[in-house]
Design a protein around this motif. Structure first.
Motif, mmCIF file in Angstrom:
data_model
loop_
_atom_site.group_PDB
_atom_site.id
_atom_site.type_symbol
_atom_site.label_atom_id
_atom_site.label_comp_id
_atom_site.label_asym_id
_atom_site.label_seq_id
_atom_site.Cartn_x
_atom_site.Cartn_y
_atom_site.Cartn_z
ATOM 1 N N GLU A 77 0.941 -1.076 -0.113
ATOM 2 C CA GLU A 77 0.199 -0.117 0.025
ATOM 3 C C GLU A 77 0.844 1.236 0.056
ATOM 4 N N ASP A 81 0.900 4.247 -5.262
ATOM 5 C CA ASP A 81 1.069 5.216 -6.188
ATOM 6 C C ASP A 81 1.814 5.056 -7.353
ATOM 7 N N SER A 85 0.759 3.436 -11.413
ATOM 8 C CA SER A 85 1.035 4.504 -12.402
ATOM 9 C C SER A 85 1.961 3.479 -13.548
#
Length: 99
Positions: A77, A81, A85
């Motif tokens: 976690e 991000d 991507s």
């Protein structure tokens, strides 16, 4: 009587040795942690600010390597991000289905 004194001294030396070993182990763990933090800071800095070829290749390399390296859900976690991507590699048709 003298024999007991020597035994006591040996026990005291053993206790001092154990305490020194514990301090050394603690220092080694602290050094290891500091190295990891500094290396991570360098990688994050290069991800955010790097303009050279290595910095441009770093996100793709991390997307390839991190999923196999991270084992805990909480750790995954932390990098969601970066991993989210990732460019779509397996999608080939217009519907977005993997081939």
């Amino acid at each position: 009587m003298a024999r007991k004194s020597i035994e006591e001294r040996l026990a005291q030396l053993d206790a001092q040795r154990a305490a020194l070993k514990a301090r050394l182990s603690k220092q080694e763990r602290a050094n290891d942690t500091r190295r990891k933090v500094l290396l991570g800071a360098l990688v994050l800095h290069r991800l955010e600010n790097g303009k050279d070829e290595i910095s441009r290749a770093l996100p793709d390399w991390l997307r390839r390597e991190l999923p196999g390296f991270l084992t805990r859900d909480g750790d995954k976690e932390l990098f969601a991000d970066l991993l989210a991507s990732a460019p779509a590699r397996e999608t080939t048709d217009a519907g977005g289905a993997a081939s």
